[in-house]
Design an enzyme around this catalytic site. Structure first.
Site, PDB file in Angstrom:
ATOM      1  NE  ARG A   1      -1.299   2.146   2.988  1.00  0.00           N
ATOM      2  CZ  ARG A   1      -0.343   2.938   3.468  1.00  0.00           C
ATOM      3  NH1 ARG A   1       0.153   3.926   2.748  1.00  0.00           N
ATOM      4  NH2 ARG A   1       0.145   2.730   4.680  1.00  0.00           N
TER       5      ARG A   1
ATOM      6  CB  THR B   1      10.646  13.200   5.990  1.00  0.00           C
ATOM      7  OG1 THR B   1       9.229  13.187   6.120  1.00  0.00           O
ATOM      8  CG2 THR B   1      11.271  12.893   7.332  1.00  0.00           C
TER       9      THR B   1
ATOM     10  N   PRO C   1      16.432  14.356   7.906  1.00  0.00           N
ATOM     11  CG  PRO C   1      18.610  13.671   7.382  1.00  0.00           C
ATOM     12  CD  PRO C   1      17.487  14.538   6.884  1.00  0.00           C
TER      13      PRO C   1
ATOM     14  N   GLY D   1      11.127  16.118  10.742  1.00  0.00           N
ATOM     15  CA  GLY D   1      10.044  15.261  10.288  1.00  0.00           C
ATOM     16  C   GLY D   1       8.713  15.954  10.440  1.00  0.00           C
TER      17      GLY D   1
ATOM     18  CD  GLN E   1     -16.358 -18.177  30.036  1.00  0.00           C
ATOM     19  OE1 GLN E   1     -15.831 -17.422  30.847  1.00  0.00           O
ATOM     20  NE2 GLN E   1     -17.401 -18.940  30.338  1.00  0.00           N
TER      21      GLN E   1
ATOM     22  CD  GLU F   1       2.740   9.712   4.327  1.00  0.00           C
ATOM     23  OE1 GLU F   1       2.756  10.961   4.308  1.00  0.00           O
ATOM     24  OE2 GLU F   1       3.265   9.012   3.451  1.00  0.00           O
TER      25      GLU F   1
ATOM     26  CB  THR G   1       3.916  11.435  15.035  1.00  0.00           C
ATOM     27  OG1 THR G   1       3.598  12.741  15.547  1.00  0.00           O
ATOM     28  CG2 THR G   1       5.272  11.478  14.337  1.00  0.00           C
TER      29      THR G   1
END
Length: 393
Positions: free
Chosen positions: A99, A141, A143, A146, A288, A372, A374
């Site tokens: 994806r 992004t 280093p 971000g 259960q 994408e 946090t």
């Protein structure tokens, strides 16, 4: 009073799939069949070896119609937001790396060119990318930056009619296998996007090794050492962070659907295993505590599915806001991680092998929780939406 004897579907107890149109169900089933036949038999091995056969799969994904499927023209199918969502759901049910490849190609790289590129740029790249003949990546992004892209250090300066690009991008999906990188850099005018073809002098991509998550995915560092680009390399349609952030919103939308697929795959795997695993002379599904785990998983899968459908309908109606996307990503990723962990306990020691997908999903979802946006950032987006107060600084 009317009654029905139809058996409930354990994988979709509320029949959320009935909320989809016939076309959306057809897309869902077509992508599911592709994933079952082409991806599932191999992805455990890919994950173990840390490889992803992108060049082999890209044309097949293009033929399937999922690359940039929510875009119009240039070889793209122009599908609805919900149709794109169910495709992401089925792709991530196989593996988050699959994806991610489709999401970065379509929602980040292609969408940036489609929304902000010149007609020449669109004609040059989009048809080949939609067909899987060309692969793209998205460099935002860094280093050290971000969640705070406004302070990125990558710079582009004018030199006559050209641009000179310098800097480093990190954690870039598809980086070393891309034919073109969409790179965002600071300029005197603000943040601008640039198209950097592979092989451009001064541009190099180095794969990240030693990953314990998203192993069936290519992750790279991009380095730009005084890369000279022509004037027509810049995306003319946007200046500022609105450009990359709007494309990130499209990618996050795919994630909130994709994680429903990963969660469902973990739940159904655990359910099937519990019905066949015999302990104390009976299937563990009859105990259960096991039933409690399975029911909790099922509840969260169905709620996440409903959230995805609702946000998809809002998006198709032009009413989706960034807070809605944050709601879906925060809720659905968090739920999927807990489902994966719980499913692993039902499988016991078998759950730690690549024979079953649950720990692979769990490891992948740790990355999905972070990239994408946090969970902390999406929490603050929602906090601002409900209080009217920004808590970022």
């Amino acid at each position: 009073m009317a009654t029905t004897s139809a058996r409930l579907d354990p994988a979709d107890l509320l029949a959320v799939g009935d909320l989809l149109t016939d076309e959306e169900r057809l897309i869902r089933d077509t992508v599911r069949q592709f994933a079952d036949e082409r991806i599932r038999p191999h992805v455990g091995d890919w994950f173990e070896r840390g490889v992803f056969p992108a060049r082999e799969l890209a044309p097949e994904l293009g033929k399937l119609g999922v690359l940039g499927m929510h875009l119009d023209g240039y070889g793209c199918t122009g599908s609805s937001a919900v149709a794109y969502g169910v495709a992401c759901m089925e792709l991530e049910a196989a593996d988050s790396g699959l994806r991610s490849f489709v999401s970065v190609q379509g929602s980040l790289a292609m969408r940036s060119i489609h929304a902000f590129g010149s007609e020449e740029q669109k004609q040059r790249w989009l048809p080949d990318m939609a067909a899987g003949r060309a692969i793209g990546c998205f460099g935002l992004t860094e280093p050290d930056f971000g969640s705070d892209p406004a302070n990125m250090r990558t710079r582009a300066r004018r030199k006559g009619a050209d641009w000179v690009l310098s800097g480093t991008k990190m954690w870039i999906t598809n980086g070393s296998i891309s034919d073109v990188a969409v790179v965002w850099a600071q300029t005197e005018e603000g943040v601008r996007g640039f198209l950097v073809p592979s092989g451009t002098p001064g541009f190099s991509a180095n794969d990240v090794h030693g990953k314990l998550s998203l192993r069936a995915s290519v992750t790279s560092e991009l380095v730009f050492d005084e890369v000279v680009l022509p004037a027509d390399a810049v995306l003319p349609g946007v200046t500022g962070l609105r450009g990359p952030l709007s494309s990130l919103g499209e990618a996050r939308y795919g994630i909130l659907w994709g994680t429903v697929g990963a969660a469902r795959d973990c739940y159904t795997t655990a359910l099937d295993y519990a019905k066949s695993r015999i302990q104390f002379e009976r299937p563990i599904a009859g105990f259960q505590l096991t039933q409690q785990k399975l029911v909790e998983m099922m509840l969260e899968v169905e709620k996440a599915y409903l959230v995805a459908v609702r946000i998809g309908r809002l998006k198709d109606a032009g009413q989706c806001r960034p807070a809605h996307i944050s709601f879906g990503k925060l809720n659905n990723v968090r739920a999927a991680i807990e489902i994966a962990r719980s499913a692993r306990t039902i499988l016991g020691a078998n759950g730690i092998t690549t024979e079953y997908p649950v720990l692979r999903h769990a490891n992948n979802l740790e990355s999905v929780l972070t990239y994408e946006g946090t969970s902390e950032i999406h929490t603050l987006v929602l906090g601002e939406a409900i209080t009217g107060e920004s808590a970022y600084r």
